[in-house]
Scaffold this motif. Sequence first.
Motif, PDB file in Angstrom:
ATOM      1  N   VAL A  38      -5.480   6.794   6.118  1.00 23.44           N
ATOM      2  CA  VAL A  38      -4.824   8.017   5.654  1.00 23.44           C
ATOM      3  C   VAL A  38      -3.324   7.783   5.573  1.00 23.44           C
ATOM      4  CG1 VAL A  38      -4.425  10.468   6.123  1.00 23.44           C
ATOM      5  CG2 VAL A  38      -6.623   9.420   6.733  1.00 23.44           C
ATOM      6  N   TYR A  39      -2.734   8.154   4.433  1.00 21.82           N
ATOM      7  CA  TYR A  39      -1.272   8.212   4.321  1.00 21.82           C
ATOM      8  C   TYR A  39      -0.854   9.659   4.518  1.00 21.82           C
ATOM      9  CZ  TYR A  39       3.530   7.986   2.710  1.00 21.82           C
ATOM     10  OH  TYR A  39       4.900   8.073   2.654  1.00 21.82           O
ATOM     11  N   ASN A  40       0.186   9.867   5.334  1.00 20.82           N
ATOM     12  CA  ASN A  40       0.735  11.200   5.570  1.00 20.82           C
ATOM     13  C   ASN A  40       2.233  11.143   5.317  1.00 20.82           C
ATOM     14  OD1 ASN A  40       2.140  13.257   7.363  1.00 20.82           O
ATOM     15  ND2 ASN A  40       0.022  13.937   7.576  1.00 20.82           N
ATOM     16  N   ASP A  41       2.767  12.124   4.601  1.00 18.34           N
ATOM     17  CA  ASP A  41       4.156  12.045   4.146  1.00 18.34           C
ATOM     18  C   ASP A  41       5.200  12.488   5.170  1.00 18.34           C
ATOM     19  OD1 ASP A  41       4.511  14.878   4.140  1.00 18.34           O
ATOM     20  OD2 ASP A  41       3.700  15.037   2.136  1.00 18.34           O
ATOM     21  N   PHE A  42       4.773  12.787   6.396  1.00 16.51           N
ATOM     22  CA  PHE A  42       5.716  13.399   7.346  1.00 16.51           C
ATOM     23  C   PHE A  42       6.575  12.381   8.079  1.00 16.51           C
ATOM     24  CE2 PHE A  42       6.951  15.162  11.464  1.00 16.51           C
ATOM     25  CZ  PHE A  42       7.556  16.347  11.066  1.00 16.51           C
ATOM     26  N   MET A  43       5.943  11.513   8.865  1.00 18.15           N
ATOM     27  CA  MET A  43       6.659  10.752   9.888  1.00 18.15           C
ATOM     28  C   MET A  43       7.696   9.814   9.284  1.00 18.15           C
ATOM     29  SD  MET A  43       6.914  10.469  13.138  1.00 18.15           S
ATOM     30  CE  MET A  43       5.392  11.062  13.848  1.00 18.15           C
ATOM     31  N   ASN A  44       8.974  10.036   9.657  1.00 16.52           N
ATOM     32  CA  ASN A  44      10.097   9.232   9.171  1.00 16.52           C
ATOM     33  C   ASN A  44      10.195   9.237   7.648  1.00 16.52           C
ATOM     34  OD1 ASN A  44      10.267   8.661  11.860  1.00 16.52           O
ATOM     35  ND2 ASN A  44      10.171   6.445  11.668  1.00 16.52           N
ATOM     36  N   ALA A  62       1.482   4.500  -1.961  1.00 17.00           N
ATOM     37  CA  ALA A  62       0.427   4.545  -0.939  1.00 17.00           C
ATOM     38  C   ALA A  62      -0.874   3.987  -1.496  1.00 17.00           C
ATOM     39  CB  ALA A  62       0.228   5.977  -0.447  1.00 17.00           C
ATOM     40  N   ALA A  63      -1.190   4.361  -2.736  1.00 15.54           N
ATOM     41  CA  ALA A  63      -2.413   3.843  -3.355  1.00 15.54           C
ATOM     42  C   ALA A  63      -2.337   2.333  -3.539  1.00 15.54           C
ATOM     43  CB  ALA A  63      -2.639   4.535  -4.695  1.00 15.54           C
ATOM     44  N   GLU A  64      -1.168   1.829  -3.921  1.00 11.50           N
ATOM     45  CA  GLU A  64      -1.021   0.391  -4.144  1.00 11.50           C
ATOM     46  C   GLU A  64      -1.208  -0.412  -2.858  1.00 11.50           C
ATOM     47  OE1 GLU A  64       2.819   0.100  -5.862  1.00 11.50           O
ATOM     48  OE2 GLU A  64       2.156   0.617  -7.902  1.00 11.50           O
ATOM     49  N   THR A  65      -0.845   0.179  -1.718  1.00  8.31           N
ATOM     50  CA  THR A  65      -0.981  -0.560  -0.463  1.00  8.31           C
ATOM     51  C   THR A  65      -2.399  -0.518   0.096  1.00  8.31           C
ATOM     52  OG1 THR A  65      -0.353   1.370   0.854  1.00  8.31           O
ATOM     53  CG2 THR A  65       1.411  -0.132   0.192  1.00  8.31           C
ATOM     54  N   GLY A  66      -3.242   0.395  -0.410  1.00  5.74           N
ATOM     55  CA  GLY A  66      -4.617   0.457   0.058  1.00  5.74           C
ATOM     56  C   GLY A  66      -5.002   1.720   0.783  1.00  5.74           C
ATOM     57  N   ALA A  67      -4.125   2.760   0.798  1.00  6.10           N
ATOM     58  CA  ALA A  67      -4.484   4.036   1.421  1.00  6.10           C
ATOM     59  C   ALA A  67      -5.634   4.672   0.650  1.00  6.10           C
ATOM     60  CB  ALA A  67      -3.286   4.972   1.458  1.00  6.10           C
ATOM     61  N   TRP A  83       0.653   5.889  14.168  1.00  4.01           N
ATOM     62  CA  TRP A  83       1.517   5.854  12.990  1.00  4.01           C
ATOM     63  C   TRP A  83       2.015   4.432  12.720  1.00  4.01           C
ATOM     64  CZ3 TRP A  83       2.130   9.902   9.796  1.00  4.01           C
ATOM     65  CH2 TRP A  83       1.868  11.188  10.277  1.00  4.01           C
ATOM     66  N   ALA A  84       1.971   4.053  11.461  1.00  6.33           N
ATOM     67  CA  ALA A  84       2.573   2.811  10.978  1.00  6.33           C
ATOM     68  C   ALA A  84       3.538   3.210   9.873  1.00  6.33           C
ATOM     69  CB  ALA A  84       1.508   1.846  10.457  1.00  6.33           C
ATOM     70  N   LEU A 108      -5.342   3.295  11.537  1.00  7.19           N
ATOM     71  CA  LEU A 108      -4.067   3.116  10.866  1.00  7.19           C
ATOM     72  C   LEU A 108      -3.681   4.400  10.139  1.00  7.19           C
ATOM     73  CD1 LEU A 108      -3.010  -0.128   9.063  1.00  7.19           C
ATOM     74  CD2 LEU A 108      -2.177   2.095   8.320  1.00  7.19           C
ATOM     75  N   TYR A 109      -2.603   5.018  10.616  1.00  9.25           N
ATOM     76  CA  TYR A 109      -2.088   6.270  10.050  1.00  9.25           C
ATOM     77  C   TYR A 109      -0.760   5.938   9.383  1.00  9.25           C
ATOM     78  CZ  TYR A 109      -2.203  11.401   9.911  1.00  9.25           C
ATOM     79  OH  TYR A 109      -2.292  12.720   9.505  1.00  9.25           O
ATOM     80  N   LEU A 110      -0.782   5.826   8.074  1.00  9.88           N
ATOM     81  CA  LEU A 110       0.317   5.245   7.304  1.00  9.88           C
ATOM     82  C   LEU A 110       1.332   6.305   6.901  1.00  9.88           C
ATOM     83  CD1 LEU A 110       1.232   2.544   5.956  1.00  9.88           C
ATOM     84  CD2 LEU A 110      -0.096   3.249   3.945  1.00  9.88           C
ATOM     85  N   SER A 111       2.621   5.942   6.952  1.00  8.83           N
ATOM     86  CA  SER A 111       3.681   6.806   6.453  1.00  8.83           C
ATOM     87  C   SER A 111       4.848   5.920   6.044  1.00  8.83           C
ATOM     88  CB  SER A 111       4.099   7.824   7.521  1.00  8.83           C
ATOM     89  OG  SER A 111       4.853   8.873   6.939  1.00  8.83           O
ATOM     90  N   GLY A 112       5.976   6.533   5.728  1.00 10.99           N
ATOM     91  CA  GLY A 112       7.161   5.779   5.340  1.00 10.99           C
ATOM     92  C   GLY A 112       7.387   5.771   3.835  1.00 10.99           C
TER      93      GLY A 112
END
Length: 688
Positions: free
Chosen positions: A303-309, A327-332, A545-546, A569-573
Motif C-alpha cells: 500500500v502507498y499512502n500519501d501522508f507520511m513525510n 507509486a505504480a512504477e515502483t510496484g505499489a 512506513w518506508a 511494507l507501507y510505502l510513502s514519500g
Amino acid sequence: MASTAPLHRDEEPAFEWTLPGLHLKFDHRDDRPVRLVRLATGPEVPSAAAPWAIVDVITAGVEHRARNNQTLMHSGAGQRLRYAGHESDETELRIRQRAPEFGVEVLSVFRVAGPGLQIRHTVRNVADRSLVLLSVSSALVAVPADGAHDLLWGESEWLAEGRWRQRPLSDLLPDIDPAMHGGQYSRGLFSLTSHGSWSSGSFLPTGVLAAEGVPSIAWQIETSAGWHWEVAQTGATVTVGVHGATDMHHQFAVRLAPGEEFTSVPAGLCVADGGRDAAFAALTGYRRAIRELRTVDARLPVVYNDFMNTLMGWPTTERLLPLIESAAETGAEYFCIDAGWFAAMEGNWWTNAGEWLEAPRRFTDGLLAVIDAIRANGMRPGLWLEPEAVGVESPIAKRLPEEAFFQRYGERVNEAGHFQLDLRHPAARAHLDETVDRLADEFGLGFFKLDYNTNSGVGTDVDATAPGAGLLGHTRAFRDWLSDAQARHPNVLFENCGSGAMRMDYSILSVAHLQSTSDQQDFRKYAPIAAAAPASVLPEQAGNWAYPAASMTLEETAFAMTAGVMGRLYLSGFLNELSAEQSALVREAIALHKDWRHRIAASTPSWPLGLPGWEDEVVALQFDTGEESLLALWSRGGAAEIALPELNGRTVEQVYPVALPEWTVRVDGGSPAVEVPAGPAARVFEVR
C-alpha cells in the motif's frame, strides 16, 4: 483429540484437559475455588504453572480482598467460588463455579487457539436482587517463585512505540522475608495499566515471564478499553493477574439485575518450552489463530499512502497525480489518499470533520477523477477516515442526538475539538454505516485507513453504571461494526491506525487487516520501532512506513526501505523526486518484500541481539520459517562486528541491497559474524 479425565477417588478431586501441544490440570475441593495446577505443552514435560485460582471477581458490598494487599487477587467473592461442574470438547473447556451466598455464578471458558488459550469468564447474577460488578479477571496464572524468570513488558508512546524492557523478577519483587513476618504475602506488585481510550498509548497490553530451563508464559489482553495486568509475590509463587477495565483503575462498574450476565474481555495465554523468543513465537501462532481472515486478506498488498513525510494531510489533484504514477512504477498495488480529502481549502478541517463528503474545489475535476487515475495506473484506491470522531463545528454534531456521543456529567466529551461517537447508539452506527457504504460504492474503494487521534478519557456515563463500562461497551460495538462493515464489503481492506499505534490491541486486530506501527518521521528512529513491532503485532499486519526522500543518500534510502521489508511494507514519500539510483533501491526492496511476504506471514519473529533498545546502535530482527530466515541489521552508530551464535551452522547471504557494497560475513567456529559499518546503513540477509 481433547480429553478430560477425572482422577481416582482417593486423590484430590481433579481433572485434566489434554490437546496437541497443551496439557492442563485443575483441582477443586469443597473449601476452595477451582485452581489451575498444571499448564504445559504436553503431559510428560514440566509445567509452567503453580496452583492458583482460575478467576477473581470483585463485587460491591463484599470485601474486595480476602488479604491485605494492593493487587486485585484474593477477592472476597472469588475466594468463595466452588466447583459446580465442567465439560469439554476438542476446542473448549468450560468450568462452572458458584458462590450462592453472594448470588454469583461464573462460567470460565478456555478456548484453544493455535498454540495458546483464549480465556474469558461470564459472571451471572443468580440472586434475587441486583449485583454491582467492579472487576472480573481475564486470566490468572502462578509460577514458582524460584528466581528463574525475567519479566518483559512494553512501554509505548506516540513516535516511540514498542520500547521493551526485560528485568529479573527478583529486581522487581524484593524478598521481604515472609517467614519473619508471620508468613504474610508481600503487598507489593509490578503492574501496568492503560489510560483512557488509547489501549496502547502508554504501555502494551502484552507481557512475558521468560525463563531458560523451565517453561515460559506469555499473555495479551484483547480489549480497546481499559486494561490492567499485575505480577505479585504470592508466598511460594509469583502470580500474574490479567484484567480488563476495573473500578480501581478505570472507573468501571456494571450493575447486573437478577439473571443478567457480564463477560470479561478475552485474554490470550501461551506456554512455551524455551525463553523469550519461544514465548513470542507462541504468541505469534496464537494471534494468527484468533484472526477472522477473509479471502482478500491473503493478498497482503503493498500500500502507498500519501501522508507520511509527504502531503501530510493536504492532498490536491496536482500533488497526487505525480505520486500516483511513481507509486505504480515502483510496484505499489494500493494507493490510499490520507487525511484532508474532505477538508475545505479554508477554515479548520479538524473541527469540521465528521460528515465525510468530498471537499469542494480541492480536486480539479473532482475526487473521482483522482480515483480513476489510481485505477488507470493498476492500483486499487483507498481513503482515510476517522470514523468515531466528529468535529465540534461539523453539521453531524448537531444532526445526531445527544445520546449518540460520549458524555460525562451531562456534558459531551470534547477532546481537542472533537466529539466522540458512541457506537452503542443506533444513530451513531447508522451514520458510520452510511458513510462507509457510500464511499465504498461511490468511489469503488478497496481500502480504508481508520484513524483514532484523540484519547477520550475513561469513557461515557450514558446508559452505563460507570464511565469505564461505557467505554467497554462502545469498543465492543465498534469491533462489531468493523466486522459487519467487512462482511458487507468483502473485497475492501481496513487498516487500524490509531494515531500511529496508540490503539493497537487484538480486539481490533483480530478483525482488521493492517496496523500502522508508528507516526515516527525520522527514519533512523523507525528502526527500533519496526524491529520490535512483531512482539506486539503479527509481522504480516505490522505496517512499517518506508518513506524514501530525495535528500537521502543511497545508504539512507536502503535503511529507510528495510523497515518496510521487515513486516508489511507501507510505502510513502515523494517517489517522483528520487534519483534513478534511489528509485532502483525502492523497486528492489518492494520486489524482495513481495517475494517474502507470504513466507513472512508464516514465520516466527526472533531477535538475535535481543529486543531493540531505543538508543541501540545496531538493531536486528529475524523472521524464521524453519529452513530459511530473513534477517535485517540496521546500523545507527559506529562500526562494529556483530556475532550471531544463534545462527551456528547456517549460511548468511546478503540479498538487499544488491547495488550497494556487501557487508563482510565471517564464520568463526561455525557461527557467523557480520562486520557492520558505521551508520546509518542497513542490510537484509537470507539465512539458510
